[in-house]
Design a protein around this motif. Structure first.
Motif, mmCIF file in Angstrom:
data_model
loop_
_atom_site.group_PDB
_atom_site.id
_atom_site.type_symbol
_atom_site.label_atom_id
_atom_site.label_comp_id
_atom_site.label_asym_id
_atom_site.label_seq_id
_atom_site.Cartn_x
_atom_site.Cartn_y
_atom_site.Cartn_z
ATOM 1 N N ALA A 1 -9.384 -19.763 -18.586
ATOM 2 C CA ALA A 1 -8.287 -20.515 -18.885
ATOM 3 C C ALA A 1 -7.840 -21.297 -17.467
ATOM 4 N N ILE A 2 -8.180 -20.748 -16.430
ATOM 5 C CA ILE A 2 -7.905 -21.465 -15.085
ATOM 6 C C ILE A 2 -8.886 -22.823 -15.089
ATOM 7 N N ARG A 3 -10.258 -22.225 -15.338
ATOM 8 C CA ARG A 3 -11.125 -23.385 -15.346
ATOM 9 C C ARG A 3 -10.860 -24.624 -16.108
ATOM 10 N N LEU A 4 -10.335 -23.974 -17.446
ATOM 11 C CA LEU A 4 -10.065 -25.161 -18.429
ATOM 12 C C LEU A 4 -8.780 -25.924 -17.848
ATOM 13 N N ALA A 5 -8.023 -25.270 -17.308
ATOM 14 C CA ALA A 5 -6.511 -26.149 -16.742
ATOM 15 C C ALA A 5 -7.039 -26.970 -15.861
ATOM 16 N N ARG A 6 -7.811 -26.768 -14.838
ATOM 17 C CA ARG A 6 -8.352 -27.443 -13.499
ATOM 18 C C ARG A 6 -9.184 -28.667 -14.243
ATOM 19 N N ALA A 7 -10.028 -28.359 -15.242
ATOM 20 C CA ALA A 7 -10.835 -29.541 -15.822
ATOM 21 C C ALA A 7 -9.879 -30.552 -16.459
ATOM 22 N N LEU A 8 -8.758 -30.144 -17.123
ATOM 23 C CA LEU A 8 -7.873 -31.045 -17.865
ATOM 24 C C LEU A 8 -6.615 -31.347 -16.830
ATOM 25 N N HIS A 9 -6.719 -31.022 -15.577
ATOM 26 C CA HIS A 9 -5.657 -31.449 -14.533
ATOM 27 C C HIS A 9 -4.156 -31.006 -14.952
ATOM 28 N N THR A 10 -4.271 -29.722 -15.531
ATOM 29 C CA THR A 10 -2.843 -29.312 -15.776
ATOM 30 C C THR A 10 -3.008 -27.810 -15.270
ATOM 31 N N THR A 11 -1.901 -27.106 -15.809
ATOM 32 C CA THR A 11 -1.746 -25.700 -15.463
ATOM 33 C C THR A 11 -1.889 -25.032 -16.723
ATOM 34 N N VAL A 12 -2.231 -23.557 -16.558
ATOM 35 C CA VAL A 12 -2.417 -22.481 -17.670
ATOM 36 C C VAL A 12 -1.244 -22.667 -18.651
ATOM 37 N N GLU A 13 -0.028 -22.593 -17.976
ATOM 38 C CA GLU A 13 1.165 -22.709 -18.702
ATOM 39 C C GLU A 13 1.304 -23.735 -19.797
ATOM 40 N N GLU A 14 1.039 -24.794 -19.175
ATOM 41 C CA GLU A 14 0.940 -26.152 -20.062
ATOM 42 C C GLU A 14 0.032 -26.174 -21.299
ATOM 43 N N LEU A 15 -1.107 -25.281 -20.878
ATOM 44 C CA LEU A 15 -2.103 -25.353 -22.008
ATOM 45 C C LEU A 15 -1.883 -24.268 -23.162
ATOM 46 N N PHE A 16 -1.499 -23.048 -22.634
ATOM 47 C CA PHE A 16 -1.386 -21.995 -23.510
ATOM 48 C C PHE A 16 0.341 -21.576 -23.895
ATOM 49 N N GLN A 17 0.648 -21.115 -24.874
ATOM 50 C CA GLN A 17 1.810 -20.737 -25.109
ATOM 51 C C GLN A 17 1.929 -19.438 -26.107
ATOM 52 N N VAL A 18 2.492 -18.530 -25.596
ATOM 53 C CA VAL A 18 2.511 -17.082 -26.236
ATOM 54 C C VAL A 18 3.525 -17.178 -27.321
ATOM 55 N N GLU A 19 3.187 -16.830 -28.718
ATOM 56 C CA GLU A 19 3.733 -16.914 -29.745
ATOM 57 C C GLU A 19 4.691 -15.519 -29.813
ATOM 58 N N ASP A 20 5.764 -15.509 -30.160
ATOM 59 C CA ASP A 20 6.415 -14.130 -30.445
ATOM 60 C C ASP A 20 6.428 -13.893 -31.772
ATOM 61 N N LEU B 1 -6.385 -37.284 -22.016
ATOM 62 C CA LEU B 1 -7.360 -37.671 -21.017
ATOM 63 C C LEU B 1 -8.869 -38.791 -21.481
ATOM 64 N N GLY B 2 -9.047 -38.679 -22.672
ATOM 65 C CA GLY B 2 -10.161 -39.287 -23.223
ATOM 66 C C GLY B 2 -11.450 -38.601 -23.133
ATOM 67 N N LEU B 3 -11.382 -37.337 -22.931
ATOM 68 C CA LEU B 3 -12.787 -36.613 -22.915
ATOM 69 C C LEU B 3 -13.179 -36.131 -24.021
ATOM 70 N N THR B 4 -14.456 -35.846 -24.010
ATOM 71 C CA THR B 4 -14.825 -35.113 -25.235
ATOM 72 C C THR B 4 -15.193 -33.330 -24.889
ATOM 73 N N GLN B 5 -15.550 -32.948 -25.910
ATOM 74 C CA GLN B 5 -15.622 -31.572 -26.069
ATOM 75 C C GLN B 5 -16.666 -31.250 -25.076
ATOM 76 N N PRO B 6 -17.804 -31.833 -25.010
ATOM 77 C CA PRO B 6 -19.009 -31.684 -24.245
ATOM 78 C C PRO B 6 -18.695 -31.845 -22.725
#
Length: 65
Positions: A46-65, A12-17
């Motif tokens: 996690a929900i706020r991060l997903a909204r900020a990045l225009h995506t879903t929580v499921e697309e941002l985080f993956q549980v490792e088995d 998205l071309g965004l910085t961490q700040p």
């Protein structure tokens, strides 16, 4: 837990700040900890991060088995 925060942010071309502000984090070092996998966000953050990045929580985080 694996995350794709950095990839989504850079695509998205965004910085961490910028993302930290959009997600209402106290500062960008908190986001660094999440991106590096040192810390895991709460569900509400996690929900706020997903909204900020225009995506879903499921697309941002993956549980490792």
């Amino acid at each position: 837990m694996k995350n794709f925060l950095s990839e989504k942010r850079k695509a998205l071309g965004l910085t961490q700040p910028q993302v930290a502000e959009l997600a209402q984090l106290s500062n960008y070092t908190v986001l660094q900890g999440y991106e590096n996998g040192r810390h895991e966000p709460t569900v509400s953050v996690a929900i706020r991060l997903a909204r900020a990045l225009h995506t879903t929580v499921e697309e941002l985080f993956q549980v490792e088995d």
